[in-house]
Design an enzyme around this catalytic site. Structure first.
Site, short mmCIF file in Angstrom:
data_model
loop_
_atom_site.label_atom_id
_atom_site.label_comp_id
_atom_site.label_asym_id
_atom_site.label_seq_id
_atom_site.Cartn_x
_atom_site.Cartn_y
_atom_site.Cartn_z
N ARG A 5 34.92 21.90 54.38
CA ARG A 5 35.97 21.12 53.71
C ARG A 5 35.42 20.14 52.69
O ARG A 5 36.14 19.75 51.77
CB ARG A 5 36.83 20.40 54.76
CG ARG A 5 37.74 21.34 55.52
CD ARG A 5 38.61 20.65 56.55
NE ARG A 5 39.49 21.62 57.19
CZ ARG A 5 40.17 21.39 58.31
NH1 ARG A 5 40.05 20.22 58.93
NH2 ARG A 5 40.96 22.31 58.82
N GLN A 24 36.94 18.55 71.07
CA GLN A 24 36.94 19.91 71.62
C GLN A 24 35.81 20.11 72.61
O GLN A 24 36.01 20.67 73.69
CB GLN A 24 36.85 20.92 70.48
CG GLN A 24 38.09 20.97 69.60
CD GLN A 24 37.97 21.97 68.47
OE1 GLN A 24 36.94 22.62 68.31
NE2 GLN A 24 39.01 22.08 67.66
N ASP A 43 40.61 15.19 60.52
CA ASP A 43 41.44 16.27 59.97
C ASP A 43 42.22 15.82 58.74
O ASP A 43 42.74 16.67 58.00
CB ASP A 43 42.41 16.79 61.03
CG ASP A 43 41.71 17.61 62.10
OD1 ASP A 43 40.62 18.15 61.82
OD2 ASP A 43 42.25 17.72 63.22
#
Length: 428
Positions: free
Chosen positions: A345, A168, A314
């Site tokens: 996470r 990103q 991910d």
């Protein structure tokens, strides 16, 4: 929501939704290109629909039919100031890449999102863009959204050594570099997903990639294209793990994207002794895709770290679940980036799977998972994170007695609106 439990085996074939990263970028490149871009197998999920909404607000005409998304590009210079703030919902990809796209425009913009976005760090994008001459700041001078971008700035080239491995951040810099004077050079810390780089070429632009170094020149123009988005390997990962750990399973996943910067989970499955076969691979409109077949397997623990982490960042929540069903200890390290996703996470995976009987210890940069452990009924939460929610549904398939209740199941629609339907379609 009561999750699906105690089903003996998942059998059949499904096509997972279009790749989320590529769906976002297809709209972005379609908008900054000249002419018409036609996108098929676009991911019609909350995050990507938010990107469409943002570009419509910036004056781009976008048509949505049952089969296609049609973007009537304006070029960079055709983007117009929105009537109000751009609300991008839950999408970190949208806000960070839009910061790069809008850094060089001649109007001011405010970008905001939901409560999750308001907690995610933006300095990693703002600081390099500010080095290029962009003017932007977060709420009350912080690094958090809402982000205010002051237009009418002349962007200049730079050479930048990335302190974090982030596609990103890299993509935001590339979008800004396309509007800057001269050639910008980016040195990656580790190789990250390269969809932005490939789309530059697909839309008729130029970019040089040599190992971890990227060179991109400003002042380029792009031409609208027709493209088909392959299936999202991150969405396929949930079914890959389900097929490996649910007794009596064999699942075929068709038209899955096979970009090597995204297939780290395949390597981990091989290390753990899982049965995963890729067949019928081909290049569809320049994108590598194929069919992935998995079946129930005996698994062993492994160690996961280093340069593979950006290739599966991910997928780590569902890889952690996979490890709970492997004999021995699995160590996941070098994954501190997981702390700044939709939720932390690392903590979420350990907390929720431990509620179900797993033996997981969170660390500063990963997880230690001791297997093999049976899983039992519990009340769990997604924390509003789509990948945690989907991982917990796969875990629930192993529960033989009682119910697994999931709080905040709606988070799944961020990337996979038909996820629960696709699970049911594979039940024996």
């Amino acid at each position: 929501m009561k999750l699906i439990t105690n089903k003996q085996g998942l059998v059949g074939a499904i096509t997972v939704p279009g790749d989320k990263s590529m769906s976002h970028r297809s709209i972005m490149f379609g908008a900054i290109a000249e002419g018409k871009t036609v996108i098929r197998h676009f991911l019609r999920a909350d995050d990507c629909l938010g990107t469409i909404k943002a570009f419509k607000a910036l004056g781009v005409k976008i048509e949505e039919t049952e089969e296609e998304i049609i973007v009537h590009g304006t070029g960079f210079d055709g983007l117009k100031q929105a009537d109000g703030p751009l609300d991008i919902g839950n999408s970190g990809t949208t806000i960070r890449l839009m910061m790069g796209i809008l850094a060089g425009r001649d109007f001011d913009t405010v970008i905001l999102g939901d409560e999750s976005i308001a907690k995610r760090p933006m300095n990693r994008v703002m600081l390099p863009l500010q080095q290029m001459g962009a003017k932007m700041h977060g709420k009350d001078g912080s690094e958090f959204a809402p982000i205010t971008i002051n237009g009418k700035q002349s962007l200049k080239r730079m050479e930048y050594h990335m302190p974090v491995a982030s596609a990103q951040v890299k993509s935001a810099i590339i979008f800004a570099a396309l509007q800057a004077e001269g050639e910008t050079i980016i040195h990656e810390k580790e190789k990250t997903r390269d969809h932005t780089e490939h789309m530059i070429r697909q839309f008729g632009g130029e970019i040089e990639m040599d190992g971890l170094t990227i060179r991109v020149k400003g002042g380029q123009t792009f031409t609208g294209q027709e493209m088909t988005v392959p299936g999202d390997v991150s969405s396929a990962a949930f079914f890959i793990v389900a097929g490996l750990i649910t007794p009596g399973s064999e699942i075929e996943l068709t038209h899955v994207g096979l970009n090597p910067t995204r297939t780290g989970i395949f390597d981990v499955v091989e290390q753990m002794g899982g049965s995963l076969v890729v067949k019928d691979s081909s290049r569809s409109t320049g994108k590598l895709a194929g069919t992935v077949v998995v079946k129930t397997s005996d698994l062993k623990g492994t160690e996961i770290g280093g340069d593979i982490i950006p290739r599966l960042i991910d997928e780590i929540p569902v890889i952690a679940l996979l490890a709970t069903q492997a004999e021995g200890t699995t160590i996941i390290k070098d994954a501190a980036e997981l702390k700044v996703k939709e939720t932390n996470r690392i903590d979420a995976v350990a907390t929720e799977l431990n509620k179900m009987g797993a033996d997981i210890t969170p660390t500063e940069d990963g997880l230690i998972i001791r297997g093999k452990t049976p899983l039992h009924a519990a009340n769990v939460t997604s924390y509003g994170d789509h990948r945690i929610g989907m991982m917990l549904q796969i875990a629930a398939l192993l529960v033989e007695e009682g119910d697994v209740e999931l709080e905040r199941p709606e988070a799944v629609s961020v990337s996979y609106p038909t996820f629960f339907e696709d699970i049911r379609s594979l039940l024996k």
